[in-house]
Design an enzyme around this catalytic site. Structure first.
Site, mmCIF file in Angstrom:
data_model
loop_
_atom_site.group_PDB
_atom_site.id
_atom_site.type_symbol
_atom_site.label_atom_id
_atom_site.label_comp_id
_atom_site.label_asym_id
_atom_site.label_seq_id
_atom_site.Cartn_x
_atom_site.Cartn_y
_atom_site.Cartn_z
ATOM 1 C CD GLN A 177 1.671 3.631 -38.194
ATOM 2 O OE1 GLN A 177 1.536 4.636 -38.775
ATOM 3 N NE2 GLN A 177 1.224 3.348 -36.862
ATOM 4 C CG HIS A 197 -7.500 3.169 -35.847
ATOM 5 N ND1 HIS A 197 -6.179 3.588 -34.959
ATOM 6 C CD2 HIS A 197 -7.057 1.858 -35.915
ATOM 7 C CE1 HIS A 197 -5.572 2.750 -34.413
ATOM 8 N NE2 HIS A 197 -5.989 1.515 -34.967
ATOM 9 C CB CYS A 319 0.348 -0.669 -27.973
ATOM 10 S SG CYS A 319 -0.864 0.040 -28.925
#
Ligand code: PLP
Length: 373
Positions: A177, A197, A319
């Site tokens: 991040q 991504h 997740c």
């Protein structure tokens, strides 16, 4: 549909897709010793060299993986397996993504001892507590540069300095991040993971930076490929696309950051005026991530209510285990209710002021309706 979940995934940039399609034509196996294979190998070498240049590291220090989860597993398990004779003690935080914390739980079950560093109310780790936990037999310290739920930025340089007194301890930084959101010197870490991504590149690709001198036990054994640390036929097009995404993220960094900082300020001001909403992300968090708690409404319910109004937000990271309190929010607030009622808005240079307006309107309606019940 109005999208506020750029921390989970970003739409691929057109320029990245074009690069992918062009490089996908170079289809031969880059490990093959004929001219078609060599062409693919050259394409990969060029892309990895470009990424290394952008990251100020050596091309041989970049390991291509299938995503940041694999990169985190490779680092956390690989470093620990290599250093098994030096010790079994590991230090980490409650801010880590499940691909770090899950790998640590696995290692704990294998007999490793894990200690968790306290987090201060501003989201940064308690450096004095970290110092008190470190030991001669600490073999790994794993701290994310930016956590995915609150967006807090950790003092990676300061941690790296402290770890210099512990020669047996390797430093893994989950930078997933961080790339595209903050300027980070990867060379402060022994290993650092990220994935394109998260910065307008493609899924199915991740990168692990590994400082040259560090030895790592691979997770996937096999032939040499682009590196001995990760076997398998390398994906020429994915690597070319990753280099393109990184190139764009670096070149457009300042402009994007200034834009997101501005919309974050507008959003924070608006949210503060809505009764029942509490901002959890500290002021010094990256502006791309804004974690909020809604008094009396669970995060998962807020996600449903906003989704009914065409707005996508996230509860914890995509997740993580559902219907459990957010570990990062718990770590900074020690308030279980607040952690259960937390959710995340994530912003991008693609977010418009109209998007913000629609979100604020929806939140006002929801809070009035639900809290007034
Ligand atoms: N680390 C962090 C901080 C993340 O936010 C994520 C994804 O949400 C990951 C690791 C895992 O990334 P990937 O989906 O590429 O495996």
């Amino acid at each position: 549909m109005i999208y506020f979940d750029y921390t989970a995934d970003t739409p691929p940039d057109r320029r990245v897709l074009d690069r992918y399609i062009a490089a996908a034509q170079i289809f031969a196996n880059p490990n093959s010793a004929h001219s078609a294979g060599l062409e693919a190998r050259n394409e990969i070498d060029g892309s990895i060299s470009r990424m290394a240049e952008l990251l100020h590291v050596k091309p041989s220090e970049l390991i291509m993986t299938s995503g940041a989860s694999e990169a985190n597993n490779l680092a956390v398990k690989g470093l620990t397996f290599t250093d098994r004779r030096r010790g079994k003690h590991i230090v980490s935080t409650f801010l880590e993504h499940s691909s770090v914390s899950g790998a640590l739980t696995f290692l704990q079950e294998q007999g490793r001892e894990i200690d968790i560093v306290n987090v201060k109310p501003d989201g940064s780790i308690d450096i004095d507590h970290l110092r008190s936990l470190l030991r001669e037999d600490t073999v790994l310290c794993a701290v994310c540069a930016v956590d995915s739920e609150l967006g807090t930025v950790q003092p990676i340089g300061e941690i790296a300095e402290i770890l210099k007194d512990y020669p047996n301890c390797r430093f893994h930084v989950d930078a997933t991040q961080a790339v595209g959101k903050i300027k980070l010197d990867l060379t402060q870490a022994d290993t650092a993971s990220f994935a394109p991504h998260k910065f307008y590149g493609l899924k199915g690709c991740g990168i692990l930076y590994k400082r040259e001198e560090i030895v790592l036990e691979p997770l996937i054994h096999g032939g040499a490929s682009t590196t001995i640390y990760r076997s398998g036929t390398p994906d020429t097009a994915a690597i070319a696309a990753a280099a393109k995404a990184l190139d764009i993220a670096e070149r457009e960094f300042e402009e994007r950051l200034a834009y997101v900082t501005n919309i974050n300020r507008i959003l924070r001001d608006e949210i503060r005026n809505i009764p029942g909403l509490i901002i959890n992300s500290p002021e010094n968090a990256v502006p791309h991530i804004l974690n909020v708690s809604s008094t009396g409404i669970k995060g998962s319910r807020m996600q449903v209510l906003l989704n009914e109004k065409g707005i996508c937000i996230s509860v914890k990271s995509a997740c993580s285990v559902p219907n459990t309190p957010s570990r990062p929010v718990m770590a900074i607030t020690h308030d279980r209710r607040r952690a259960l009622s937390s959710w995340r808005i994530s912003l991008s240079h693609l977010t418009t002021e109209q998007d913000i307006g629609a979100l604020i309107k929806a939140l006002q309606e929801i809070m009035e309706h639900e809290v007034g019940k």
